[in-house]
Design a protein around this motif. Structure first.
Motif, PDB file in Angstrom:
ATOM      1  N   LEU A 148      16.142  28.723 -14.190  1.00 13.87           N
ATOM      2  CA  LEU A 148      17.545  28.826 -13.784  1.00 13.87           C
ATOM      3  C   LEU A 148      18.499  28.207 -14.796  1.00 13.87           C
ATOM      4  O   LEU A 148      19.550  28.764 -15.083  1.00 13.87           O
ATOM      5  CB  LEU A 148      17.735  28.140 -12.424  1.00 13.87           C
ATOM      6  CG  LEU A 148      17.009  28.810 -11.249  1.00 13.87           C
ATOM      7  CD1 LEU A 148      17.213  28.008  -9.983  1.00 13.87           C
ATOM      8  CD2 LEU A 148      17.513  30.227 -11.052  1.00 13.87           C
ATOM      9  N   GLY A 150      17.918  27.558 -18.046  1.00 14.66           N
ATOM     10  CA  GLY A 150      17.852  28.129 -19.378  1.00 14.66           C
ATOM     11  C   GLY A 150      17.598  27.079 -20.444  1.00 14.66           C
ATOM     12  O   GLY A 150      17.388  25.898 -20.166  1.00 14.66           O
ATOM     13  N   TYR A 512      28.009  33.826 -10.705  1.00 14.34           N
ATOM     14  CA  TYR A 512      26.655  34.028 -11.213  1.00 14.34           C
ATOM     15  C   TYR A 512      26.604  34.086 -12.737  1.00 14.34           C
ATOM     16  O   TYR A 512      25.534  33.930 -13.323  1.00 14.34           O
ATOM     17  CB  TYR A 512      26.067  35.319 -10.634  1.00 14.34           C
ATOM     18  CG  TYR A 512      25.539  35.189  -9.221  1.00 14.34           C
ATOM     19  CD1 TYR A 512      25.299  33.937  -8.659  1.00 14.34           C
ATOM     20  CD2 TYR A 512      25.276  36.316  -8.441  1.00 14.34           C
ATOM     21  CE1 TYR A 512      24.817  33.822  -7.368  1.00 14.34           C
ATOM     22  CE2 TYR A 512      24.775  36.204  -7.158  1.00 14.34           C
ATOM     23  CZ  TYR A 512      24.547  34.952  -6.625  1.00 14.34           C
ATOM     24  OH  TYR A 512      24.052  34.830  -5.356  1.00 14.34           O
ATOM     25  N   ARG A 516      22.668  29.839 -12.875  1.00 14.35           N
ATOM     26  CA  ARG A 516      21.484  30.669 -12.665  1.00 14.35           C
ATOM     27  C   ARG A 516      20.915  30.496 -11.267  1.00 14.35           C
ATOM     28  O   ARG A 516      19.878  31.064 -10.945  1.00 14.35           O
ATOM     29  CB  ARG A 516      20.422  30.320 -13.715  1.00 14.35           C
ATOM     30  CG  ARG A 516      20.888  30.607 -15.128  1.00 14.35           C
ATOM     31  CD  ARG A 516      19.737  30.582 -16.096  1.00 14.35           C
ATOM     32  NE  ARG A 516      20.173  30.879 -17.451  1.00 14.35           N
ATOM     33  CZ  ARG A 516      19.368  31.145 -18.458  1.00 14.35           C
ATOM     34  NH1 ARG A 516      18.073  31.156 -18.267  1.00 14.35           N
ATOM     35  NH2 ARG A 516      19.845  31.388 -19.659  1.00 14.35           N
ATOM     36  N   ARG A 518      20.205  31.266  -7.692  1.00 19.91           N
ATOM     37  CA  ARG A 518      20.208  32.436  -6.831  1.00 19.91           C
ATOM     38  C   ARG A 518      19.464  32.074  -5.554  1.00 19.91           C
ATOM     39  O   ARG A 518      18.461  31.360  -5.591  1.00 19.91           O
ATOM     40  CB  ARG A 518      19.510  33.627  -7.506  1.00 19.91           C
ATOM     41  CG  ARG A 518      20.120  34.072  -8.818  1.00 19.91           C
ATOM     42  CD  ARG A 518      21.482  34.712  -8.639  1.00 19.91           C
ATOM     43  NE  ARG A 518      21.998  35.263  -9.883  1.00 19.91           N
ATOM     44  CZ  ARG A 518      22.660  34.571 -10.803  1.00 19.91           C
ATOM     45  NH1 ARG A 518      22.890  33.285 -10.621  1.00 19.91           N
ATOM     46  NH2 ARG A 518      23.104  35.153 -11.903  1.00 19.91           N
TER      47      ARG A 518
END
Length: 609
Positions: A148, A150, A512, A516, A518
């Motif tokens: 998420l 990165g 979004y 990240r 979700r």
């Protein structure tokens, strides 16, 4: 207290920026926003702006100068600047040929710079002259751990500054400048090593984190011991960067067949002696040569530090063997290795940029047998877009008042949840935003809907700050823009449920782009997304959306955190505490206030009819 030479921790950042401004007379310092800008602004060229927390000098202010950054916005030590600081720079540089924001992939930086960009887009809906490139070059964090968040942005970001800045200085359009920035960003990889932690001025000295024989790979990722020789350490780091078979860390497609060509950067994290840095450069060049990887440029020095941290990072840029031509626009340039090297070699007046030989690093060694040898600041144009009108502006303000009261009442419980599974500040942060909104209720009563949403976004950003403030601010800025777009698409001038649904979907998609998270992620995104998705499916049944959001918020108590501060807390500790996510409950509390007001209003309407 640890030993530092400064006037006071409070004035440290401004004092340091004044020193940089003295070092580079071609710049000017905006003390209020802690921003260093070029004194002479050429609006016939694209601008590159960046920034982030202080403590990484010479990044970011040291790279302001012709051929690199136009402006750098500084936060406090290791803290992102707020979006208002960034937005002020964007406004000062307008009108312009284009502005490219380049930031490291850290949550606060991405949120705050992204929020400034989105707010600009919301007030300039037909203007695509402000864009953002987020650099994530860290390969230390495995893919499975950074799904998420990165890759973190590290020293490779400065190479993006240099290439994009040189392209902008050539007069290239924004499309080409952005394309060059993305090529470097997508083809660079960095990994770091620390021998100890740094000490932030003004804080108490903590216990030693590493023993005398320990070091840390990846800056917080993994401890190891004993400290190896330079050659062995470089071997481990470069193997990590170049091993494309490593599914967790193999981000660059090295062929390892003698055709690979790179740019090498050895970065001092602040406290490593130059003599040791030189050893590392020698070992890196030797390793690459032995692997038949051609080094076209070698750069060494301090470009992105972490105060006085004793450590270093290695960055490789894998040069393209063929031109990386754009697909969304046409250009006369060949975006190939030669162009990238030309841009890295191009002159710059930025004092932080390190001198490097504009040739391959091929040294000659002799032994005893062979020989004894000022800105023209433009002003932003206020938006003339009114957006849809509210059927009942009084009801809108009542919803806000109810949300404010609910937050104030629920703050202790939200704080308790966050103390168990976070930083302990979620409740107070939300309360600060609610209090800021309370102060501006009269303004909301007289504003248009879009103006009110932008005001809420501003309050969230300025009063709340941090990650949650950035998330709320981006969401409400996105909602303002989404309602304008929905008005045009649906040909509807009133804020109907269908129009709200379309605007909320746009706001969620905007959010979004900068997180990240979700669902299900044990974050505020869970109930927020549930509400919007359910409401959009049937705007006439808002009660279903409320119910779905509340269920999603409660469900976070049994979820493993995938984002946010809780992702770094012991999962077993959170599970045993059986508490929901504080951010998710914050969203629930807000929605409960809105639901109660709407329910009372519907009841009155039924009674009157």
């Amino acid at each position: 207290m640890s030993k530092h030479i400064l006037n006071s921790p409070k004035s440290l950042v401004v004092d340091a920026l004044e020193g940089v401004a003295l070092l580079n007379p071609a710049t000017t310092l905006d003390r209020e926003t802690t921003t260093l800008l070029r004194r002479e602004i050429n609006n016939e060229q694209c601008h590159i702006i960046s920034g982030g927390g202080a403590g990484h000098e010479p990044a970011h202010a040291g790279f302001v100068g012709s051929g690199m950054l136009t402006a750098a916005v500084s936060g406090q030590v290791f803290a992102s600047p707020n979006s208002r600081q960034v937005e002020r720079v964007i406004q000062r540089l307008a009108p312009t040929k284009g502005t490219l924001i380049v930031v490291k992939n850290y949550t606060g930086d991405v949120l705050q710079f992204g929020l400034a960009k989105e707010r600009w887009s919301a007030t300039h809906p037909n203007d695509d002259k402000v864009r953002i490139v987020v650099v994530g070059d860290d390969v230390a964090v495995p893919r499975s751990q950074g799904i998420l968040t990165g890759r973190r942005g590290l020293a490779g970001t400065v190479l993006v500054y240099k290439a994009a800045g040189a392209m902008a200085a050539s007069g290239a359009p924004l499309d080409e400048v952005e394309h060059v920035a993305k090529i470097i960003a997508e083809r660079c990889a960095t990994i770091g090593v620390g021998l100890d932690h740094c000490q932030v001025p003004g804080t108490s000295k903590g216990e030693a984190y590493l023993n005398d024989d320990e070091f840390e790979i990846g800056m917080g990722v993994r401890k190891a011991s004993p400290i190896p020789t330079a050659s062995r350490l470089v071997d481990e780091l470069l193997t990590t960067i170049t091993d494309k078979t490593d599914k967790e860390r193999g981000y660059l497609q090295f062929k390892m067949d003698g055709s690979d060509e790179v740019v090498l950067l050895i970065n001092n994290l602040g406290g490593l002696p130059e003599i040791e840095l030189a050893v590392l450069l020698k070992e890196a060049c030797t390793w690459l040569k032995n692997k038949k990887i051609t080094v076209y440029r070698a750069i060494s020095g301090t470009v992105v530090s972490s105060l006085s941290l004793p450590g270093f990072s290695i960055t490789l840029v894998l040069l393209p063997t063929e031109a990386v031509q754009p697909t969304s626009f046409t250009s006369d340039h060949d975006f190939d290795k030669d162009l990238l090297l030309h841009l890295l070699d191009a002159p710059t007046e930025a004092p932080g940029w390190r001198w490097h030989a504009k040739v391959k690093p091929e040294a000659q060694f002799e032994d005893e047998d062979s020989h004894k040898l000022k800105s023209k600041a433009g002003k932003s144009t206020e938006s003339t877009v009114q957006g849809p009108t509210l059927p009942d502006s009084k009801l809108f303000v009542e919803c806000i008042e109810a949300a404010i009261k609910n937050i104030d009442y629920s703050e202790p419980e939200i704080t308790r949840f966050d103390t168990v599974a976070g930083d302990g500040d979620a409740g107070l942060t939300l309360k600060a935003g609610a209090e800021g909104l309370q102060e501006r209720l009269a303004e909301l009563s007289s504003n248009s809907l879009v103006e009110s949403l932008n005001t809420i976004a501003e309050v969230a950003d300025v009063k709340m700050g941090g990650t949650s403030g950035g998330l709320y601010s981006i969401f409400f800025s996105g909602l303002a823009k989404g309602l304008i777009q929905a008005q045009e698409e649906l040909k509807e001038d009133r804020a109907t449920p269908a129009l709200w649904a379309r605007g909320l979907e746009h706001a969620l998609n905007t959010l979004y782009r900068y997180t990240r998270a979700r669902p299900p992620s044990r974050t505020l995104v869970d109930p927020l997304s549930s509400f919007i998705v359910t409401f959009a499916a049937n705007p006439s049944k808002i009660d279903d959306a409320f119910r779905s959001a509340f269920e999603a918020a409660d469900a976070t108590r049994s979820l493993q955190a995938k984002a946010g501060r809780a992702a770094y807390v012991d999962a077993e500790k959170i599970a045993s505490a059986d508490v929901p996510d504080a951010g998710a409950i914050g969203v629930q509390v807000i929605l409960e206030g809105i639901r109660d007001v709407l329910t009372r209003s519907e009841s009155k309407e039924r009674q009157s009819s």
